[in-house]
Design a protein around this motif. Structure first.
Motif, short mmCIF file in Angstrom:
data_model
loop_
_atom_site.label_atom_id
_atom_site.label_comp_id
_atom_site.label_asym_id
_atom_site.label_seq_id
_atom_site.Cartn_x
_atom_site.Cartn_y
_atom_site.Cartn_z
N SER A 3 20.38 -41.65 -27.17
CA SER A 3 19.03 -41.25 -27.55
C SER A 3 18.96 -41.08 -29.07
N ASP A 4 17.75 -40.95 -29.59
CA ASP A 4 17.57 -40.82 -31.04
C ASP A 4 18.27 -39.60 -31.60
N ASP A 5 18.44 -38.56 -30.79
CA ASP A 5 19.12 -37.35 -31.27
C ASP A 5 20.61 -37.36 -30.94
N GLY A 6 21.13 -38.50 -30.50
CA GLY A 6 22.57 -38.64 -30.28
C GLY A 6 23.04 -38.29 -28.88
N ARG A 7 22.14 -37.88 -27.99
CA ARG A 7 22.55 -37.53 -26.63
C ARG A 7 22.86 -38.78 -25.81
N GLU A 8 23.78 -38.66 -24.87
CA GLU A 8 24.06 -39.74 -23.94
C GLU A 8 23.02 -39.74 -22.83
N PHE A 9 22.63 -40.92 -22.43
CA PHE A 9 21.66 -41.04 -21.34
C PHE A 9 22.35 -40.83 -20.00
N GLY A 10 21.54 -40.55 -18.99
CA GLY A 10 22.06 -40.29 -17.65
C GLY A 10 22.49 -41.54 -16.92
N GLU A 11 22.88 -41.34 -15.66
CA GLU A 11 23.35 -42.45 -14.83
C GLU A 11 22.20 -43.39 -14.47
N TRP A 12 22.53 -44.65 -14.27
CA TRP A 12 21.56 -45.63 -13.82
C TRP A 12 21.42 -45.55 -12.30
N GLU A 13 20.26 -45.95 -11.83
CA GLU A 13 20.00 -45.97 -10.39
C GLU A 13 19.77 -47.41 -9.93
N ASP A 14 20.10 -47.68 -8.68
CA ASP A 14 19.80 -48.97 -8.06
C ASP A 14 18.47 -48.85 -7.33
N LYS A 15 17.52 -49.72 -7.71
CA LYS A 15 16.18 -49.65 -7.11
C LYS A 15 15.72 -51.03 -6.67
N PRO A 16 15.19 -51.17 -5.43
CA PRO A 16 14.62 -52.46 -5.04
C PRO A 16 13.32 -52.70 -5.80
N LEU A 17 13.01 -53.96 -5.99
CA LEU A 17 11.80 -54.31 -6.72
C LEU A 17 10.56 -53.70 -6.07
N SER A 18 10.57 -53.55 -4.77
CA SER A 18 9.41 -52.99 -4.07
C SER A 18 9.07 -51.58 -4.55
N GLU A 19 10.06 -50.82 -5.02
CA GLU A 19 9.82 -49.47 -5.52
C GLU A 19 9.37 -49.45 -6.98
N LEU A 20 9.56 -50.56 -7.65
CA LEU A 20 9.26 -50.62 -9.09
C LEU A 20 7.95 -51.34 -9.37
N SER A 21 7.29 -51.85 -8.33
CA SER A 21 6.07 -52.64 -8.54
C SER A 21 5.07 -52.36 -7.43
N GLU A 22 3.87 -52.84 -7.67
CA GLU A 22 2.86 -52.83 -6.61
C GLU A 22 3.23 -53.91 -5.58
N LYS A 23 2.52 -53.95 -4.49
CA LYS A 23 2.81 -54.92 -3.44
C LYS A 23 2.72 -56.34 -3.98
N ALA A 24 3.68 -57.17 -3.58
CA ALA A 24 3.72 -58.56 -4.05
C ALA A 24 2.47 -59.32 -3.62
N MET A 25 2.14 -60.34 -4.42
CA MET A 25 0.93 -61.11 -4.15
C MET A 25 1.17 -62.58 -4.47
N TYR A 26 0.70 -63.47 -3.56
CA TYR A 26 0.80 -64.90 -3.78
C TYR A 26 -0.39 -65.39 -4.61
#
Length: 417
Positions: free
Chosen positions: A220-243
């Motif tokens: 981070s800008d103040d020198g802190r270490e960031f936390g752990e990464w998470e595994d996330k499916p695309l469905s949780e990171l977006s709205e419903k898919a659309m064709y």
């Protein structure tokens, strides 16, 4: 006869214009031949991982012969060929299926074997310079000749017998060498820029591997270490898919762009600006792209190809063979997610999950299940900014390459007749 618009001042003599057959008869061109047809044509099981290169038109489509892509034949098998035996310094011309690319054969081998898709020209250096001929074959004067012939045929080819009827113009060999040296310097500049582009692209791939595997972490800008990464499916990171919309393409109206699989650049994954079209249908708001929209190709050879909408692309609507995921901006940085679709890990997932009995394909539900590695937004932004800065450098070099190619093309139009 007509003389070129641009000429070195120490030369003022006439140029000789005639057919390739004429210059073969005069021995300015010592030999011209393509690969072997009939029973000598090699079977797929005869190729090996080493041996004599078996060169096809696609092996020099970039203008430089790439031996790493060539099929190879055992030496004893290659020695059986009677035709298409090209040697160092020969000018190669792609004449079948892939038509137009030209290259100078540079090899320490005694010979290479040409397939039936390529022709070699062996120049008599006392009268015809091979680099001059290579550049002449790239000029509009020559290209227009064989394109005129191809337009009258159902097949994309210019056989060697037809090539011999095409015309070329040549000055004395000293002027040829002067022209060739000047244009070769341009080719070297383009080659250097192309190598720089490749190295930057490789550097980006290497950095993505280290960043997404967390070998390299930002703070981070103040020198802190960031936390752990998470595994996330695309469905949780977006709205419903659309064709996308089921509409044909029509002439570009100057405002509304229609984005299809073929409109996404294979290399940069950006919208290609040439041959823009508009959708031939009512423009529904739901098909209009906006910031944070990530697209995937869902079928065919391009399955897995991704594209992240840029506001610089203006009004754009996406077609039916694409799937849209509108990313949740409170959870993810769009470019950070997009960058993960450019990794070898994602490519491997696409290969595995696109296997079908017919055409390869991945549907919306399958894409929705792809797992992304997600840190906090601040670390995402730092990674995205870092990779975007590399992208900008790559884009600058790509523009320099295109400018150099256009400059050379302009010179060819003025230096040849």
């Amino acid at each position: 006869m007509t003389l070129p618009k641009l000429r070195f001042k120490e030369f003022n003599g006439d140029w000789e214009a005639n057919t390739i057959q004429h210059f073969l008869d005069k021995k300015f061109i010592l030999d011209q031949m393509d690969g072997n047809h009939g029973e000598l044509y090699p079977k797929s099981e005869e190729f090996s991982s080493c041996g004599i290169p078996y060169v096809s038109a696609t092996d020099f489509s970039s203008g430089t012969l790439d031996f790493s892509k060539c099929k190879r034949l055992p030496l004893e098998r290659a020695k059986l060929f009677k035709k298409g035996i090209a040697k160092n310094g020969d000018v190669l011309f792609a004449h079948n299926a892939t038509v137009g690319p030209v290259a100078i054969l540079k090899t320490e081998l005694d010979f290479v074997v040409l397939s039936t898709t390529a022709t070699y020209y062996r120049c008599n250096g006392s009268f015809l310079n091979n680099y001059y001929l290579k550049n002449y074959f790239e000029s509009d004067f020559f290209v227009q000749q064989y394109f005129g012939i191809m337009s009258q045929s159902t097949r994309n080819q210019v056989p060697i017998t037809t090539q011999r009827k095409l015309s070329i113009s040549i000055p004395i060999v000293k002027e040829q060498i002067k022209i060739a040296s000047f244009l070769s310097a341009m080719d070297e500049k383009i080659s250097q820029l192309t190598q720089k582009h490749e190295l930057l692209s490789q550097y980006k791939q290497g950095m993505m591997q280290k960043l997404f595997s967390q070998q390299i972490r930002f703070k981070s800008d103040d020198g802190r270490e960031f936390g752990e990464w998470e595994d996330k499916p695309l469905s949780e990171l977006s709205e419903k898919a659309m064709y996308g919309m089921n509409a044909s393409a029509t002439e570009y109206d100057g405002l509304n762009k229609y984005l299809r699989i073929t409109d996404i650049c294979e290399i940069s994954h950006k919208l290609k600006r040439d041959n823009l079209t508009s959708p031939n249908a009512e423009l529904g708001e739901k098909y209009k792209l906006g910031y944070g929209d990530l697209l995937f190709a869902r079928t065919g050879a391009s399955v897995g190809k991704s594209y992240l909408y840029s506001v610089d692309d203006g009004l754009a609507y996406f077609a039916g063979f694409l799937i849209k995921f509108s990313l949740k901006l409170d959870l993810v940085n769009p470019y950070f997610i997009f960058a993960q679709t450019l990794t070898s890990e994602f490519d491997k997932w696409v290969v595995t999950n696109s296997m079908r009995s017919g055409q390869p394909g991945i549907n919306a539900e399958e894409y929705s299940g792809y797992i992304f590695k997600v840190p906090c937004l601040e670390e995402q932004a730092k990674i995205a900014n870092f990779l975007s800065a590399i992208d900008q450098k790559i884009e600058v070099v790509a523009q320099q390459i295109e400018q150099a190619k256009q400059w050379k093309k302009g010179l060819l139009q003025q230096m040849f007749v």
